[in-house]
Design an enzyme around this catalytic site. Structure first.
Site, PDB file in Angstrom:
ATOM      1  CB  CYS A 191     -14.592  78.806 -53.333  1.00  0.00           C
ATOM      2  SG  CYS A 191     -16.209  78.519 -54.077  1.00  0.00           S
ATOM      3  CD  GLU A 244     -17.202  68.918 -58.579  1.00  0.00           C
ATOM      4  OE1 GLU A 244     -18.041  68.005 -58.582  1.00  0.00           O
ATOM      5  OE2 GLU A 244     -16.049  68.762 -59.029  1.00  0.00           O
ATOM      6  CE  LYS A 264     -14.571  72.638 -52.288  1.00  0.00           C
ATOM      7  NZ  LYS A 264     -13.917  72.646 -53.582  1.00  0.00           N
TER       8      LYS A 264
HETATM    9  P1  NAD Z   1     -23.780  80.022 -57.826  1.00  0.00           P
HETATM   10  O1  NAD Z   1     -24.108  81.231 -57.049  1.00  0.00           O
HETATM   11  O2  NAD Z   1     -23.197  80.147 -59.188  1.00  0.00           O
HETATM   12  O3  NAD Z   1     -25.109  79.122 -57.998  1.00  0.00           O
HETATM   13  C1  NAD Z   1     -25.981  78.820 -56.969  1.00  0.00           C
HETATM   14  C2  NAD Z   1     -27.411  78.841 -57.518  1.00  0.00           C
HETATM   15  O4  NAD Z   1     -28.307  78.326 -56.527  1.00  0.00           O
HETATM   16  C3  NAD Z   1     -27.934  80.219 -57.879  1.00  0.00           C
HETATM   17  O5  NAD Z   1     -28.280  80.245 -59.262  1.00  0.00           O
HETATM   18  C4  NAD Z   1     -29.168  80.406 -56.978  1.00  0.00           C
HETATM   19  O6  NAD Z   1     -30.236  81.091 -57.610  1.00  0.00           O
HETATM   20  C5  NAD Z   1     -29.555  78.971 -56.687  1.00  0.00           C
HETATM   21  N1  NAD Z   1     -30.369  78.797 -55.483  1.00  0.00           N
HETATM   22  C6  NAD Z   1     -30.107  79.248 -54.223  1.00  0.00           C
HETATM   23  N2  NAD Z   1     -31.058  78.832 -53.374  1.00  0.00           N
HETATM   24  C7  NAD Z   1     -31.943  78.097 -54.090  1.00  0.00           C
HETATM   25  C8  NAD Z   1     -33.119  77.389 -53.768  1.00  0.00           C
HETATM   26  N3  NAD Z   1     -33.586  77.317 -52.507  1.00  0.00           N
HETATM   27  N4  NAD Z   1     -33.805  76.747 -54.751  1.00  0.00           N
HETATM   28  C9  NAD Z   1     -33.339  76.792 -56.026  1.00  0.00           C
HETATM   29  N5  NAD Z   1     -32.213  77.434 -56.390  1.00  0.00           N
HETATM   30  C10 NAD Z   1     -31.521  78.079 -55.436  1.00  0.00           C
HETATM   31  O7  NAD Z   1     -22.846  79.145 -56.889  1.00  0.00           O
HETATM   32  P2  NAD Z   1     -21.689  78.109 -57.350  1.00  0.00           P
HETATM   33  O8  NAD Z   1     -20.461  78.832 -57.744  1.00  0.00           O
HETATM   34  O9  NAD Z   1     -22.287  77.117 -58.285  1.00  0.00           O
HETATM   35  O10 NAD Z   1     -21.378  77.418 -55.942  1.00  0.00           O
HETATM   36  C11 NAD Z   1     -22.305  76.540 -55.346  1.00  0.00           C
HETATM   37  C12 NAD Z   1     -21.612  75.829 -54.200  1.00  0.00           C
HETATM   38  O11 NAD Z   1     -20.537  75.036 -54.709  1.00  0.00           O
HETATM   39  C13 NAD Z   1     -20.985  76.753 -53.155  1.00  0.00           C
HETATM   40  O12 NAD Z   1     -21.115  76.144 -51.889  1.00  0.00           O
HETATM   41  C14 NAD Z   1     -19.521  76.786 -53.548  1.00  0.00           C
HETATM   42  O13 NAD Z   1     -18.683  77.020 -52.439  1.00  0.00           O
HETATM   43  C15 NAD Z   1     -19.301  75.380 -54.072  1.00  0.00           C
HETATM   44  N6  NAD Z   1     -18.225  75.255 -55.071  1.00  0.00           N
HETATM   45  C16 NAD Z   1     -18.078  76.178 -56.058  1.00  0.00           C
HETATM   46  C17 NAD Z   1     -17.082  76.000 -57.023  1.00  0.00           C
HETATM   47  C18 NAD Z   1     -16.891  76.998 -58.137  1.00  0.00           C
HETATM   48  O14 NAD Z   1     -15.937  76.843 -58.887  1.00  0.00           O
HETATM   49  N7  NAD Z   1     -17.728  77.998 -58.289  1.00  0.00           N
HETATM   50  C19 NAD Z   1     -16.274  74.868 -56.995  1.00  0.00           C
HETATM   51  C20 NAD Z   1     -16.471  73.930 -55.982  1.00  0.00           C
HETATM   52  C21 NAD Z   1     -17.458  74.129 -55.023  1.00  0.00           C
HETATM   53  C1  UGA Z   2     -10.590  76.561 -56.635  1.00  0.00           C
HETATM   54  C2  UGA Z   2      -9.959  75.177 -56.465  1.00  0.00           C
HETATM   55  O1  UGA Z   2      -8.830  75.068 -57.335  1.00  0.00           O
HETATM   56  C3  UGA Z   2     -10.963  74.073 -56.792  1.00  0.00           C
HETATM   57  O2  UGA Z   2     -10.398  72.799 -56.525  1.00  0.00           O
HETATM   58  C4  UGA Z   2     -12.214  74.269 -55.926  1.00  0.00           C
HETATM   59  O3  UGA Z   2     -13.189  73.310 -56.270  1.00  0.00           O
HETATM   60  C5  UGA Z   2     -12.767  75.656 -56.152  1.00  0.00           C
HETATM   61  O4  UGA Z   2     -11.752  76.648 -55.835  1.00  0.00           O
HETATM   62  C6  UGA Z   2     -13.930  75.973 -55.259  1.00  0.00           C
HETATM   63  O5  UGA Z   2     -14.133  75.336 -54.249  1.00  0.00           O
HETATM   64  O6  UGA Z   2     -14.597  76.939 -55.644  1.00  0.00           O
HETATM   65  P1  UGA Z   2     -11.097  78.152 -58.684  1.00  0.00           P
HETATM   66  O7  UGA Z   2     -11.278  79.185 -57.626  1.00  0.00           O
HETATM   67  O8  UGA Z   2     -12.160  77.997 -59.694  1.00  0.00           O
HETATM   68  O9  UGA Z   2     -10.907  76.711 -58.005  1.00  0.00           O
HETATM   69  O10 UGA Z   2      -9.744  78.415 -59.483  1.00  0.00           O
HETATM   70  P2  UGA Z   2      -8.204  78.211 -59.130  1.00  0.00           P
HETATM   71  O11 UGA Z   2      -7.543  77.686 -60.328  1.00  0.00           O
HETATM   72  O12 UGA Z   2      -7.994  77.476 -57.887  1.00  0.00           O
HETATM   73  O13 UGA Z   2      -7.702  79.706 -58.946  1.00  0.00           O
HETATM   74  C7  UGA Z   2      -8.088  80.480 -57.814  1.00  0.00           C
HETATM   75  C8  UGA Z   2      -7.314  81.780 -57.821  1.00  0.00           C
HETATM   76  O14 UGA Z   2      -5.942  81.534 -57.535  1.00  0.00           O
HETATM   77  C9  UGA Z   2      -7.336  82.505 -59.165  1.00  0.00           C
HETATM   78  O15 UGA Z   2      -7.453  83.889 -58.945  1.00  0.00           O
HETATM   79  C10 UGA Z   2      -5.991  82.162 -59.776  1.00  0.00           C
HETATM   80  O16 UGA Z   2      -5.550  83.112 -60.699  1.00  0.00           O
HETATM   81  C11 UGA Z   2      -5.122  82.122 -58.534  1.00  0.00           C
HETATM   82  N1  UGA Z   2      -3.902  81.303 -58.695  1.00  0.00           N
HETATM   83  C12 UGA Z   2      -3.999  79.968 -58.934  1.00  0.00           C
HETATM   84  C13 UGA Z   2      -2.658  81.910 -58.562  1.00  0.00           C
HETATM   85  O17 UGA Z   2      -2.556  83.143 -58.327  1.00  0.00           O
HETATM   86  N2  UGA Z   2      -1.536  81.137 -58.674  1.00  0.00           N
HETATM   87  C14 UGA Z   2      -1.588  79.800 -58.911  1.00  0.00           C
HETATM   88  O18 UGA Z   2      -0.515  79.164 -58.999  1.00  0.00           O
HETATM   89  C15 UGA Z   2      -2.858  79.198 -59.046  1.00  0.00           C
END
Ligand code: NAD
Ligand code: UGA
Length: 472
Positions: free
Chosen positions: A279, A168, A223
């Site tokens: 992340c 994602e 990713k």
């Molecule tokens: P999160 O911690 O918000 O959510 C994960 C959830 O999974 C938790 O609510 C937890 O209770 C649940 N969980 C864990 N083990 C479980 C199990 N065995 N059965 C049922 N539920 C279970 O995490 P997130 O921010 O949603 O991130 C999830 C993944 O997506 C990570 O690998 C992260 O790197 C990736 N990711 C996150 C973002 C973001 O913006 N947060 C963007 C892209 C990718």
């Molecule tokens: C980031 C990536 O942008 C997503 O594509 C990815 O899916 C995600 O991580 C993930 O894998 O979790 P996110 O962390 O939600 O998304 O937000 P960003 O907009 O990327 O910002 C990350 C950090 O960088 C923030 O603290 C933001 O303030 C900072 N940032 C961003 C800067 O300091 N300068 C910039 O120009 C852009």
């Protein structure tokens, strides 16, 4: 193959919004989002949409349209897996805290647990989709757990699996827009039947050209690489910002100048307080671990320097604030505006505000912390310091630094020595500077780490003004 029932394990920042959008775009598919966390699920089911566990612009509207129809949130993990043709694994993959690879490698225990849950509960042919961000070759681990379950099963023909990688790319704060209008959807896999099944879901709203197919390892690695490249740009511009401050240049002008080169492009060139979020740091450290594991030490240290620079930059800002306030902030009142790691989210994971506020408290400052979406409880957990009672008089603060949660910025301005903007919330762009000038103690400082204040208009007031990367 027509997918009718989806189960997503993990109702977090990715699972919740992603499944809400799939349900919204595919009314004929039943989407079940499951999680072990009961509180989180009950908040997803709360009638009051303000209580959803995640704040994202546009999310509540979509949830209200689909919830109870084809979008369901529950703790019944095993049962929902057994009813599904497709299972997304969207659980947390934090950095390992102990053992082999501690401090760098991703902890895959939650992913492994999911693979076992799927192995035990799936029926018939099930497509397992990696949605979590995972180290390259994790699909191998998932596959071997699933394969082993087939051998255990009495009727080996009953269970079959395919594993796909579908990372994602949404960013928090813009998640719904990113999901509705993605730059690309990436699907890595080997079997065209399962790849087509997943593609046909996204193709309801994403044009074919934007649905990219690769082999599974390229998808997993793409990713990690995307996040590493984005974070690297931020460390690069923050490094140049520090040089701007030393030389009389202005980082905004440098960003504009380099960003108009079409090979570089204008995005992700905003200097700030240092990148946060759950992340970037963990994914780069994971990349570093992988490089070290494969004996690529120079590659590992190249990527590690992106994180090192970010840590240094956050500390640089807290030191700079102390130096500007005559080298001591003991007993000084500092208003902190913003605690989330970026605007439009309630997420504080790895927020630069955490390190900066901890440093200021350790220097003895009294912080008055405001954020429109982050709760006092969350800030308490992050800082690991209890806040002062809201009713306590300011002059009864004790020797050590401390903090207080505030909801009314204007009421907190009296005798403050500084305002520090750490998150780019819209409402901080138009503060009442007349009032701030009249109420703050002089010389009063404004530190803008997000460049959201109009530098020309603030010059009219009697403030000392600092903004990141401005040496002019
Ligand atoms: P999160 O911690 O918000 O959510 C994960 C959830 O999974 C938790 O609510 C937890 O209770 C649940 N969980 C864990 N083990 C479980 C199990 N065995 N059965 C049922 N539920 C279970 O995490 P997130 O921010 O949603 O991130 C999830 C993944 O997506 C990570 O690998 C992260 O790197 C990736 N990711 C996150 C973002 C973001 O913006 N947060 C963007 C892209 C990718
Ligand atoms: C980031 C990536 O942008 C997503 O594509 C990815 O899916 C995600 O991580 C993930 O894998 O979790 P996110 O962390 O939600 O998304 O937000 P960003 O907009 O990327 O910002 C990350 C950090 O960088 C923030 O603290 C933001 O303030 C900072 N940032 C961003 C800067 O300091 N300068 C910039 O120009 C852009």
């Amino acid at each position: 193959m027509q997918i009718k029932n989806i189960c997503c394990i993990g109702a977090g920042y990715v699972g919740g919004p992603t499944m809400a959008v799939i349900a919204y775009k595919c009314p004929d598919i039943q989407v079940n989002v499951v999680d072990l966390n009961e509180d989180r699920i009950s908040r997803w089911n709360d009638k009051n949409l303000e209580k959803l566990p995640i704040f994202e612009p546009g999310l509540a509207e979509i949830v209200s349209k689909c919830r109870g129809k084809n979008l369901h949130f529950s703790n019944e993990v095993n049962q929902k897996i057994s009813n599904s043709d497709m299972v997304f694994i969207s659980v947390n993959t934090p950095t390992k805290k102990y053992g082999l690879g501690a401090g760098k490698a991703s902890d895959l225990k939650w992913v492994e647990a999911c693979a076992r849950q799927v192995a035990n509960n799936a029926t018939g042919y099930t497509i397992v989709v990696e949605k979590s961000t995972l180290p390259v070759r994790t699909a191998e681990v998932i596959k071997s757990i699933l394969e082993a379950s087939k051998k255990d099963s009495k009727d080996s023909s009953a269970k079959t699996f395919d594993v796909l990688s579908n990372p994602e790319f949404l960013a928090e704060g813009t998640a719904i827009n990113d999901l509705l209008n993605p730059d690309r959807v990436l699907i890595g896999g080997e079997n065209s039947l399962s790849i087509d099944a997943l593609s046909s879901i996204y193709s309801r709203w994403v044009v074919k050209e934007k649905i990219l197919h690769t082999n599974i390892w390229s998808s997993e690695l793409a990713k990690l690489t995307a996040n590493a490249f984005l974070a690297q740009r931020i460390s690069s511009i923050n490094a140049i910002g520090a040089l701007c401050e030393a030389t009389g240049a202005d980082v905004r002008e440098v960003s504009r100048a380099i960003g108009s080169d079409s090979r570089i492009g204008p995005k992700f060139l905003d200097s700030g307080p240092g990148f946060g979020g759950s992340c970037f740091k963990k994914d780069i450290l994971n990349l570093v671990y992988l490089c070290e594991y494969f004996g690529l030490d120079e590659v590992a240290s190249f990527w590690e320097s992106v994180v090192t620079l970010n840590n240094w930059h956050q500390t640089r800002i807290s030191k700079l604030i102390t130096k500007k306030l005559f080298g001591t902030i003991s007993s000084k009142k500092i208003i902190i505006l913003g605690f989330a790691f970026k605007g439009n989210t309630n997420d504080t994971r790895e927020s630069a505000a955490i390190q900066i506020c901890r440093d200021l408290i350790n220097e003895g400052a009294y912080l008055f912390i405001h954020d429109p979406k982050v709760t006092k409880d969350q800030i308490t957990k992050d800082l690991e310091v209890k806040p002062l009672d809201q009713n306590i008089e300011e002059n009864s603060f004790n020797e050590k630094g401390s903090w207080k949660h505030i909801t009314d910025i204007n009421e907190s301005l009296f005798d403050a020595d500084a305002i520090v903007i750490l998150t780019e919330w819209e409402e901080y762009k138009n503060l009442d500077w007349d009032l701030a000038e009249s109420r703050m103690r002089k010389p009063a400082w404004v530190f803008d780490t997000r460049s959201i204040i109009d530098a020309n208009s603030i010059k009219k007031y009697n403030f000392q003004f600092w903004r990141v990367g401005d040496g002019s």
